[in-house]
Write an enzyme that holds these catalytic residues in place. Sequence first.
Site, short mmCIF file in Angstrom:
data_model
loop_
_atom_site.label_atom_id
_atom_site.label_comp_id
_atom_site.label_asym_id
_atom_site.label_seq_id
_atom_site.Cartn_x
_atom_site.Cartn_y
_atom_site.Cartn_z
CD GLU A 414 -2.96 -1.14 2.30
OE1 GLU A 414 -2.91 -0.23 3.14
OE2 GLU A 414 -3.80 -2.05 2.35
CD GLU A 490 -3.36 -5.92 4.15
OE1 GLU A 490 -2.16 -5.84 3.80
OE2 GLU A 490 -3.94 -5.06 4.83
#
Length: 799
Positions: A414, A490
Amino acid sequence: MGFSSGEIQAQSRTVVNISSNWKFQKGDFEEAFKVNFNDSKWETVTVPHDWAIYGSFDKNVDIQKVAIVQNGENIATEKTGRTGALPHIGTAWYRNTFTLPKDSKEKKIILLFEGAMSEPQVYLNGKKVGEWAYGYSYFYFDVSQFIQEGANTLSVKLTNKEFASRWYPGAGLYRKVSVIIKNNESIDQWGQFVTTPFISEDVTKVNIKTTASGENTRLVTTIFDAEGHKLNSEESTLQFGKEFDQNIKVEKPKLWSPETPYLYKAVSQLYVGKELKDAITTRFGIREIKYEPSKGFSLNGKITKFKGVCLHHDLGPLGVAVNKAALRRQMKILKDMGCNAIRSSHNMPSFEQLELADEMGFLFLAESFDEWAKPKVENGYHRFFEDYAEKDIVNLVQATRNHPSIVMWSAGNEVPDQWGEAGVKRAKWLQEIFHREDPTRPVTVGMDQVKATMESGFGALLDVPGLNYRVHLYDEAFNKFPQGFILGSETASTVSSRGVYKFPVVQENMKQYPDFQSSSYDLEACSWSNVPDEDFVLQDDKPWVIGEFVWTGFDYLGEPTPYDESWPSRSSYFGINDLAGLPKDRYYLYRSRWNTKESTLHILPHWNWEGREGETIPVFVYTNYNSAELFINGKSMGVQKKNKSTPQNRYRLMWMDVKYEPGIVKVVAFDDNGKAVTEEEVHTAGKPYQIVLDADRKTISANGEDISFVTVSVVDKNGIPCPTATNQLKFKVTGAGTYRAACNGDATSLEIFHKDTMKLFSGKLVVLVKSTTTEGDVKLEVNGAGLKSGKLTLVSTKK
C-alpha cells in the site's frame, strides 16, 4: 553415511550466538561505546529482547493527530494506541563482552544481526564498525580489523523515533546476534544459492552456486536426504569470478509441499590442497513453482490456491522478541485451520519463522517494506529508501532464498508511490533487484489504489498483481492487467472480539460500541474492507484468482481499528485468533472451508444470556457440511441448507429468529445424502467454580527459551465452561521453570503481560511458562478468589 555437518563445521568455522549477559539501559549515554564505560548498574538481559513490551500501557506514548490516508480519511483526528501504547520510543544501549580463540587475529570475523529495532549503530572495542537503518533488516559487518585477542567489547546503540510505524514495532535486539569465526579462505556470508531447475519423477538437477574467497580453492558439495543418507557429491575447482557453479543429481526426488515438507541438505566444504578451510550446511527442498495466465499458481504441477494469512511480527505478550516455541504454536494453530500460506507483513520474516515454514509446510510470501520514497508516517522508511532499499532487498533475498517455503517476494505494501510516474519507475527498479538476486521467484506489491495502478501501468508491470481488499474491482483488474491472474494479497479485515456478541445481528462497517469491542458474529468490517464470505465467492468462482492472505492470522499490538480514537484500546481486532492465540469464532469459518481433511462443526454464540430470556438471539453454525438441524432444549428450530442467495448463506448456516431460553443448544449436521453424521452442543453454564488448565505441550526443552502455553479457563460445578467469566486470577510457577507472561486477548486491557495476575476475558486467558537450563518438573498453580485452584505439572528435559 559420511560425516555429520556438525563435525565438519567444528573443524573450519565457529558460530557463537551472543544471547546471555547483555547489559542494557534505556537512555542516551554518549560514552557507552567505550570499552571502559561502567555499565555495572545496568540491567542484565538475554537477547532476543524487546525492552518496550514490559510497559506500562500509556495513552501518551503514541497519541497523534493524523488522517490515516490508507483508511480513506481526509481529516486529521486524535489517534491513540496506534503503535500499542507501549513505551517503545527513545534511545537505548546494549553492551556485551565476548572472548575469541587465540588465533582469531588471523581469521575472518563476521558480526551478524538478525534484527535490531531500530537504526542500530554498532561499536567494537570502542570503534564504530558500522550502522544500519531499517529495524527489520538482517545485516552483517566484517569486523576482522576491529578484533583483539581475548575479550572484545560490543556496544550497540538503538533509536526508535516517534511516528515511525503504523503498528507496534517493538524495541531492542529482538532477534539473534552472532559472531562467525572462519578462515580467510571461506564461503561468503549468504554466499550459496540452491535451485532445482530440472525436476522429473526419475531425477532432479540441483544447481548450487557458491561464492567463496581464496586462491587455489576447491569445493566439495555433498547432498544428504532427510534421513542423513549420502546421495551424491561433486568436486569443483573452476570458479567464475568468485563463484563455483555445481550441478548435482538427485534420483527419485521427494518433492517439498505443504502436505509433504521434505527437506534435503547440501554440505559444502572448501579446501586448499588437502586442508579443509570452511564448510556450511544448507537445507533445501525440491519443488517446482509456476504462475500461468488463467491457470494461476501451481506447485509441482498441481494448481494450488493460497489459503493464507498475514502476520505482523509481534508475538502478543512476548512482544517482538523472537521465540521459536511461540512461532511453532502459531503455525500449528494455522495448520489445523487448513491454512497453507503466510505473508510476513509488512517486513522481513525472522529466520526462525522461515525454518518452521520449511519444516511444517507453509508457502511463504516474504515482504520487504511498508513505505518507499513517499511517507505514510512522519519518520517511516521513506527517510532511508534511496540509500538503503537495494541493500535491504539484497540482504533479504541472499539470506533467505534457499527456503523452499518462499514462493513469492513482495516489494511493498500500500505504498503511496502507487500514484504518479515516479512510483511506476520505483516498482520496476525494485522488482529488477529481486530478479537479479533471485531469477526463480516472482514479485508482487499489495495494492490498495487499484484504479490508479490500472491507469499508470504500475499494476501491469508486476509479476503478480496483488489486490488489497477492493473486491468490487477484481473483474476490472483482471480485464485490464496483462498477467492473467489476480492475488488477494490482503483480504477481509473483518473485526471481532473473542466471545463477545452484539445485537441486533446485522452487517456493519466501522461499528463502535461503548465497551470498545467488536461482535463475534463476524459481520463487522472496516470502511475499506469486507467480511470473509465476499472473498470466498471470488476464490471459489474465479479460477484466475490465485488465493488470499487474510488480514490477519492473529491479533497484534497496535492499530486498534475501529477504535483508534478510543482509549483504552491498544491492539487489533482483525485476528482470526486473538492476541493470546485463542481462536475466535471466525477461526471455524475459515477451517470449515480450508481444512478439507477434518470435519468442522462450531456453534455461536455462547448460551449464557441472563436477562435476555424470550429475546431474539441468532444462532450461527460454521461447518463443512451443507446442512444441519438446530435444537433448543430438544425442540427443533428447523433444518438450514447452504445456498447461493447471499455470500453468508453460501458459507454459514444461520437461524436468525431463535428466542433465548437457558439450557442446551444442539446442532446435528447432515451429509449430502441427508444422513446425520455429527453433532455438537453448547450448554448454559452456572456460576464459576473451578479453574481448568490445558497445556499446548506437557514436555518442554530445558534450554532457557522453550515455552509451554497453558490455556486457563473456568468451569461450573458440572464442568461446563463459563463463557462470560472475568475473574481476577493469580499465577505461580515453581521448579525447573519460570512464569513468563499472560494474555487474555482483550484489546482494551491495560494489565501488564509479565505481572503474575490477570483477569479472564470471555472466560479464558493463556499463561506462558518458560523453561530454565535445569531439567525437572515445572509446577503451575492458578488461583482466584472463591474458585477451586488449577494445578499442572510440566516436564523440562534436555533430551
